[in-house]
Design a protein around this motif. Structure first.
Motif, short mmCIF file in Angstrom:
data_model
loop_
_atom_site.label_atom_id
_atom_site.label_comp_id
_atom_site.label_asym_id
_atom_site.label_seq_id
_atom_site.Cartn_x
_atom_site.Cartn_y
_atom_site.Cartn_z
N LEU A 206 -31.39 -22.10 22.57
CA LEU A 206 -30.41 -22.86 21.79
C LEU A 206 -29.74 -23.92 22.64
O LEU A 206 -29.52 -25.05 22.18
N ARG A 207 -29.41 -23.57 23.88
CA ARG A 207 -28.82 -24.57 24.79
C ARG A 207 -29.78 -25.72 25.03
O ARG A 207 -29.39 -26.88 25.00
N ALA B 242 -24.72 -23.00 16.67
CA ALA B 242 -25.25 -21.95 15.79
C ALA B 242 -24.92 -20.55 16.31
O ALA B 242 -25.07 -19.57 15.58
N VAL B 243 -24.47 -20.44 17.56
CA VAL B 243 -24.18 -19.13 18.16
C VAL B 243 -22.96 -18.51 17.49
O VAL B 243 -21.90 -19.12 17.42
N THR B 244 -23.12 -17.28 17.01
CA THR B 244 -21.99 -16.55 16.43
C THR B 244 -21.60 -15.35 17.28
O THR B 244 -20.49 -14.85 17.16
N ALA B 245 -22.52 -14.89 18.13
CA ALA B 245 -22.23 -13.76 19.03
C ALA B 245 -23.24 -13.77 20.16
O ALA B 245 -24.40 -14.16 19.98
N ILE B 246 -22.78 -13.34 21.32
CA ILE B 246 -23.67 -13.16 22.47
C ILE B 246 -23.72 -11.66 22.75
O ILE B 246 -22.68 -11.03 22.95
N LEU B 247 -24.91 -11.10 22.71
CA LEU B 247 -25.07 -9.65 22.87
C LEU B 247 -25.08 -9.26 24.34
O LEU B 247 -25.81 -9.84 25.14
#
Length: 100
Positions: free
Chosen positions: A23-24, A31-36
């Motif tokens: 994505l970067r 678009a990122v909603t969470a980083i696991l």
């Protein structure tokens, strides 16, 4: 990646998992909603490995690649792949590996 984001926007799917690095690279971090966290969501086999190939007889290229090769990482990847083989894993099988 953009196809999966479009399906999300169109309501075709409810969720998707994408690599933050990808994505970067594509400039799509909005678009990122969470980083696991990898402590809670283990990575798939071979994640983080960059693999390059060269012809066996291309000594110049192989010498250049040897300078950036990490024997420890190559060993870890071989072990992870062996683990996956024993479990009959595939890209459709949710098997994760973490070196500990």
């Amino acid at each position: 990646m953009e196809t999966r984001l479009r399906k999300l926007d169109e309501g075709v799917v409810d969720a998707t998992l994408l690599a933050l690095a990808g994505l970067r690279r594509l400039g799509l971090t909005e678009a990122v909603t969470a980083i696991l966290d990898t402590e809670e969501f283990l990575p798939a086999v071979g994640q983080g490995i960059v693999a390059l190939e060269a012809r066996a007889d291309d000594t110049r290229t192989r010498a250049l690649l040897d300078r950036v090769n990490s024997p420890d990482d190559a060993t870890a990847l071989a072990a992870e792949r062996a683990f996956l083989t024993v479990l009959d894993g595939s890209c459709r099988t949710p098997i994760a590996v973490t070196p500990r």
